[in-house]
Design an enzyme around this catalytic site. Structure first.
Site, mmCIF file in Angstrom:
data_model
loop_
_atom_site.group_PDB
_atom_site.id
_atom_site.type_symbol
_atom_site.label_atom_id
_atom_site.label_comp_id
_atom_site.label_asym_id
_atom_site.label_seq_id
_atom_site.Cartn_x
_atom_site.Cartn_y
_atom_site.Cartn_z
ATOM 1 N N GLU A 126 8.827 15.882 15.589
ATOM 2 C CA GLU A 126 9.315 15.726 14.215
ATOM 3 C C GLU A 126 8.579 16.708 13.308
ATOM 4 O O GLU A 126 7.359 16.636 13.169
ATOM 5 C CB GLU A 126 9.057 14.285 13.741
ATOM 6 N N LYS A 155 0.836 -1.194 0.000
ATOM 7 C CA LYS A 155 0.000 0.000 0.000
ATOM 8 C C LYS A 155 0.873 1.246 0.000
ATOM 9 O O LYS A 155 1.489 1.595 1.001
ATOM 10 C CB LYS A 155 -0.912 0.044 1.231
ATOM 11 N N GLY A 170 6.480 4.891 8.471
ATOM 12 C CA GLY A 170 5.682 6.112 8.534
ATOM 13 C C GLY A 170 5.808 6.747 9.898
ATOM 14 O O GLY A 170 6.798 6.521 10.615
ATOM 15 N N CYS A 179 13.173 10.720 7.482
ATOM 16 C CA CYS A 179 12.991 10.218 8.836
ATOM 17 C C CYS A 179 14.252 10.448 9.664
ATOM 18 O O CYS A 179 14.181 10.637 10.869
ATOM 19 C CB CYS A 179 12.643 8.744 8.795
ATOM 20 N N THR A 188 5.362 7.763 13.832
ATOM 21 C CA THR A 188 5.331 6.965 15.054
ATOM 22 C C THR A 188 3.890 6.753 15.543
ATOM 23 O O THR A 188 3.522 5.645 15.935
ATOM 24 C CB THR A 188 6.207 7.632 16.132
ATOM 25 N N THR A 225 1.161 6.622 13.765
ATOM 26 C CA THR A 225 0.510 5.630 12.900
ATOM 27 C C THR A 225 1.050 4.240 13.224
ATOM 28 O O THR A 225 0.285 3.271 13.272
ATOM 29 C CB THR A 225 0.769 5.943 11.398
ATOM 30 N N GLY A 226 2.345 4.143 13.476
ATOM 31 C CA GLY A 226 2.958 2.858 13.830
ATOM 32 C C GLY A 226 2.292 2.247 15.055
ATOM 33 O O GLY A 226 2.049 1.040 15.110
ATOM 34 N N GLU A 229 9.261 1.036 10.978
ATOM 35 C CA GLU A 229 10.314 2.046 10.750
ATOM 36 C C GLU A 229 9.635 3.395 10.914
ATOM 37 O O GLU A 229 8.835 3.794 10.066
ATOM 38 C CB GLU A 229 10.859 1.936 9.318
HETATM 39 P P1 NAD Z 1 2.071 8.254 7.742
HETATM 40 O O1 NAD Z 1 2.219 7.475 8.995
HETATM 41 O O2 NAD Z 1 1.059 9.332 7.694
HETATM 42 O O3 NAD Z 1 1.699 7.300 6.535
HETATM 43 C C1 NAD Z 1 2.506 6.204 6.170
HETATM 44 C C2 NAD Z 1 1.656 5.183 5.463
HETATM 45 O O4 NAD Z 1 0.691 4.673 6.382
HETATM 46 C C3 NAD Z 1 0.852 5.738 4.293
HETATM 47 O O5 NAD Z 1 0.774 4.759 3.274
HETATM 48 C C4 NAD Z 1 -0.504 5.993 4.912
HETATM 49 O O6 NAD Z 1 -1.537 5.977 3.967
HETATM 50 C C5 NAD Z 1 -0.619 4.836 5.874
HETATM 51 N N1 NAD Z 1 -1.507 5.079 7.012
HETATM 52 C C6 NAD Z 1 -1.917 6.252 7.546
HETATM 53 N N2 NAD Z 1 -2.735 6.050 8.589
HETATM 54 C C7 NAD Z 1 -2.863 4.703 8.727
HETATM 55 C C8 NAD Z 1 -3.559 3.868 9.638
HETATM 56 N N3 NAD Z 1 -4.297 4.364 10.615
HETATM 57 N N4 NAD Z 1 -3.446 2.519 9.495
HETATM 58 C C9 NAD Z 1 -2.668 2.005 8.530
HETATM 59 N N5 NAD Z 1 -1.976 2.747 7.630
HETATM 60 C C10 NAD Z 1 -2.070 4.075 7.728
HETATM 61 O O7 NAD Z 1 3.517 8.777 7.383
HETATM 62 P P2 NAD Z 1 3.923 9.720 6.154
HETATM 63 O O8 NAD Z 1 3.449 11.093 6.501
HETATM 64 O O9 NAD Z 1 3.496 9.092 4.861
HETATM 65 O O10 NAD Z 1 5.510 9.634 6.183
HETATM 66 C C11 NAD Z 1 6.275 10.420 7.005
HETATM 67 C C12 NAD Z 1 6.690 9.656 8.250
HETATM 68 O O11 NAD Z 1 7.393 8.482 7.887
HETATM 69 C C13 NAD Z 1 7.630 10.427 9.133
HETATM 70 O O12 NAD Z 1 7.257 10.297 10.477
HETATM 71 C C14 NAD Z 1 8.972 9.753 8.890
HETATM 72 O O13 NAD Z 1 9.882 9.912 9.931
HETATM 73 C C15 NAD Z 1 8.577 8.353 8.659
HETATM 74 N N6 NAD Z 1 9.589 7.608 7.911
HETATM 75 C C16 NAD Z 1 10.374 6.697 8.581
HETATM 76 C C17 NAD Z 1 11.368 5.990 7.906
HETATM 77 C C18 NAD Z 1 12.235 4.998 8.625
HETATM 78 O O14 NAD Z 1 12.893 4.206 7.965
HETATM 79 N N7 NAD Z 1 12.245 4.981 9.946
HETATM 80 C C19 NAD Z 1 11.560 6.210 6.541
HETATM 81 C C20 NAD Z 1 10.753 7.129 5.891
HETATM 82 C C21 NAD Z 1 9.764 7.818 6.595
#
Ligand code: NAD
Length: 489
Positions: A392, A186, A239, A295, A241, A243-244, A261
Site C-alpha cells: 500500500e 484518539k 489504520g 484505504c 494493517t 498497526t492493526g 478497518e
Molecule cells: P496508522 O496505523 O499509522 O495510524 C492510525 C491510528 O493509530 C493513529 O491514530 C495512530 O496514532 C494510531 N497508532 C499508531 N501506532 C499505534 C500503536 N502501536 N498502537 C495503537 N495505536 C497506534 O495509520 P495512518 O497512517 O494514520 O492511516 C493510514 C492507514 O489507514 C492506511 O493503511 C489506510 O489504508 C488505513 N485506512 C483504512 C480505512 C478502512 O476503512 N479500512 C479507512 C481509512 C484509512
C-alpha cells in the site's frame, strides 16, 4: 509555483483534551506541533497525551457508563441528541472544512462537499437508529419465555487515522453513541483539529460529561495504552494493517472486542467493452481522490489487453492536466500529502517502481519546492508481483497491469493480502455480477468508484480487517446480546 491561501485562525481549543466533560491539559503539560502540509508551517500546538491521560479518560468513560444518564436515557432522546450534533456540524460546515483542509492538505472542495456533509449524514443516520435497536422473543422448547436484550458493549476505545479525520470520527462515534456506549477517542497526531472541534460541538449538543473523551497524542503511547487498557471493553481501529496487528495483540490480554478497518491494494478492472470515458474518469477519481490517501484507493489498474495502451495514454493525459496545489483554492483537484513522512514514503515507492522496471508514464516527482505536493503518477507495464503492486503506497501512484480475460483479471485482482475494495467497468451486466461475486473484497463497485453511504456497510476481507462499519452492521460492533429466560411453570 504553489501559493497556499493565508491560513485561518484556529478557533477550537488546541492544546487541550476532553476528559470527563472538561477541556484539560495533558498531565505532563507537554504539547506537540501540528503542521499545515501545504506550507510546512506550524498551525498550532496540541496537548501530548500519555498513558496517565488515557487512564483518566477511561475512568471518566467508565463512570459515565456505570453511573451516568447516557446508557439509561430514553433511546429516542439519545437519537435526538445525535441529530443535534449533525445539525451543528452542518451549521459549522465552512469552519470545519477549512480546518480539515489546513490540517490534512486535502482540497477544500472535497472537505466542503464530502468530508463535512458526510460527517453530518452519518450522525443523522445513526440518530435514526438509536430507538430501533432491540432484541427478539424466541420460541424455545419448554414452558419458558425467552427474549434477548441488545445492550451496549461498555467503554469503547476508538483509534482513527489522518486521511479522513472528521469522517472517521463520525463513522466510529455515530454507532457507538447511538447504542449507548461511552467512548475514548484518539485522533491521529497529524490531524487532531477537527476532532477537537467536533468534541466541542458534541458537548454543545448536550452530551453528558464523560460520555465522549478525546485524548490526543502519538499512537505508540496513547494508542497502545488505549488498546491495552484493562478497563475498556472494546477497541475499534482504523489504520495500517501492521498497526492493526499490534492492536489485536495488545487487546488480547484482556480479551476485549476488536474491530479493524485496515489497508488495501484495490483492483480496478477495466474490460474492453466498458464505457471508456466514464472508466477513465472513474479510474482517475479512484486513485487521485484525497491524493491517493484512501484505504480503498484504486491503486492497481487492470486493463484488458485490447484497449490497454490507449486507455493508459488517455488517463495520463488527464492526470497531467489535473490542478494540483493550494488546498484552499476551490479549483484545486489534488492537494498535499499529509506529512513529510508520508511525502517521503510515496517518493521512495516511486523510486522503487523505477528500479523494478515499471514504465513511468506521468508524474513521478514532487511539485514545487514548498509543501508536500506530488504529481499524479502512473506506472505502466507493472507486474502484479512487483513491490509497487503489492504494498500500500497511500499516495497518488497507480500501477497499470494488463489482462487477457475475466479469469486472469479476477485471479490477479485477488492475488493480494488485502481485500478492502474492487471495481469492474463493463457494459456486460452478467460479467459485472459474476466478477462482483468472485472478487474477494468487502466492497465491489460496478461502473463507479468511491460510492459511499452511511447506510451501506464498509470493511475488509482478508488482511484489510474485520467488522463492518456503517449501515446496520456497525450496530453489531457496539452491542452485545443477552438472553433472558423466564420460567412460566
Ligand atoms: P496508522 O496505523 O499509522 O495510524 C492510525 C491510528 O493509530 C493513529 O491514530 C495512530 O496514532 C494510531 N497508532 C499508531 N501506532 C499505534 C500503536 N502501536 N498502537 C495503537 N495505536 C497506534 O495509520 P495512518 O497512517 O494514520 O492511516 C493510514 C492507514 O489507514 C492506511 O493503511 C489506510 O489504508 C488505513 N485506512 C483504512 C480505512 C478502512 O476503512 N479500512 C479507512 C481509512 C484509512
Amino acid at each position: 509555483m504553489i501559493t497556499a491561501t493565508k491560513p485561518q485562525p484556529i478557533k477550537t481549543k488546541p492544546g487541550k483534551m476532553l476528559i470527563g466533560g472538561k477541556w484539560v491539559d495533558s498531565r505532563s503539560g507537554k504539547t506537540f506541533e501540528t503542521i499545515n502540509p501545504a506550507t510546512g508551517e506550524v498551525i498550532t500546538k496540541i496537548a501530548q497525551g500519555d498513558k496517565e491521560d488515557v487512564d483518566l479518560a477511561v475512568k471518566a468513560a467508565r463512570k459515565a457508563f456505570e453511573g451516568g444518564p447516557w446508557p439509561k436515557m430514553d433511546a429516542r432522546d439519545r437519537g435526538k441528541l445525535l441529530a443535534r450534533v449533525a445539525e451543528l456540524v452542518l451549521k459549522n460546515l465552512e469552519e470545519l472544512a477549512v480546518m480539515e483542509t489546513m490540517d490534512n492538505g486535502k482540497p477544500i472542495s472535497h472537505s466542503r462537499n464530502a468530508d463535512v456533509p458526510l460527517t453530518a449524514d452519518t450522525f443523522f443516520y445513526y440518530a435514526g437508529w438509536a430507538d430501533k435497536i432491540h432484541g427478539e422473543t424466541i420460541p424455545v422448547r419448554g414452558n419458558y419465555f425467552n427474549y434477548t436484550l441488545r445492550e451496549p458493549v461498555g467503554v469503547v476505545g476508538q483509534i482513527i487515522p489522518w486521511n479522513f479525520p472528521l469522517l472517521m470520527a463520525a463513522w466510529k462515534l455515530g454507532p457507538a453513541l447511538a447504542c449507548g456506549n461511552t467512548v475514548v477517542l484518539k485522533p491521529s497526531k497529524f490531524t487532531t483539529l477537527t476532532c477537537l472541534r467536533l468534541g466541542e460541538l458534541i458537548m454543545e449538543a448536550g452530551l453528558p460529561e464523560g460520555v465522549l473523551n478525546i485524548v490526543t497524542g502519538p499512537g505508540e503511547t496513547v494508542g497502545t495504552a488505549l488498546a491495552q487498557h484493562p478497563d475498556t471493553d472494546k477497541v475499534a481501529f482504523t489504520g495500517e494493517t501492521t498497526t492493526g496487528k499490534s492492536i489485536m495483540r495488545a487487546a488480547a490480554d484482556t480479551l476485549k472486542r476488536v474491530s479493524l478497518e485496515l489497508g488495501g491494494k484495490s483492483p480496478n478492472i477495466v474490460f474492453a467493452d466498458a464505457d471508456i470515458e466514464s472508466a477513465i474518469k472513474g479510474s482517475l477519481m479512484g486513485i487521485y481522490f484525497n491524493q491517493g490517501e484512501c484505504c480503498c484507493a484504486a491503486s492497481r489498474l487492470f486493463v484488458e489487453k485490447k484497449i490497454h495502451d490507449e486507455f493508459v495514454e488517455k488517463m495520463a493525459t488527464f492526470a497531467n492536466k489535473m490542478k494540483v496545489g493550494d488546498p484552499l483554492d476551490p479549483r484545486t483537484e489534488m492537494g498535499a500529502m499529509v506529512s513529510q513522512d508520508q511525502f517521503n514514503k510515496v517518493l521512495r515507492y516511486i523510486e522503487v517502481g523505477k528500479k523494478e522496471g515499471a514504465k513511468l508514464t506521468c508524474g513521478g516527482e514532487r511539485l514545487g519546492s514548498k509543501g508536500y505536493f506530488i504529481k499524479p503518477t502512473i506506472f505502466d507495464n507493472v507486474k502484479n508481483d512487483m513491490k509497487i503492486a503489492r504494498e500500500e503506497i497511500f499516495g497518488p501512484v497507480v500501477s497499470a497491469i494488463t489482462f487477457k480475460d475475466i479469469d486472469e483479471a479476477i485471479e490477479e485482482g485477488n492475488l493480494t493480502e488485502y481485500g478492502l475494495a474492487a471495481a469492474v467497468w463493463t457494459r456486460d451486466i452478467k460479467k459485472a455480477h459474476l466478477a462482483a461475486r468472485r472478487l474477494r473484497a468487502g466492497t465491489v463497485w460496478i461502473n463507479t468508484y468511491n460510492a459511499f453511504d452511511a447506510a451501506s456497510p464498509f470493511g475488509g476481507y482478508k488482511q484489510s480487517g474485520f467488522g463492518r462499519e456503517l449501515g446496520l452492521h456497525s450496530l453489531e460492533l457496539y452491542t452485545q446480546v443477552k438472553s433472558v429466560w423466564v420460567n412460566l411453570d
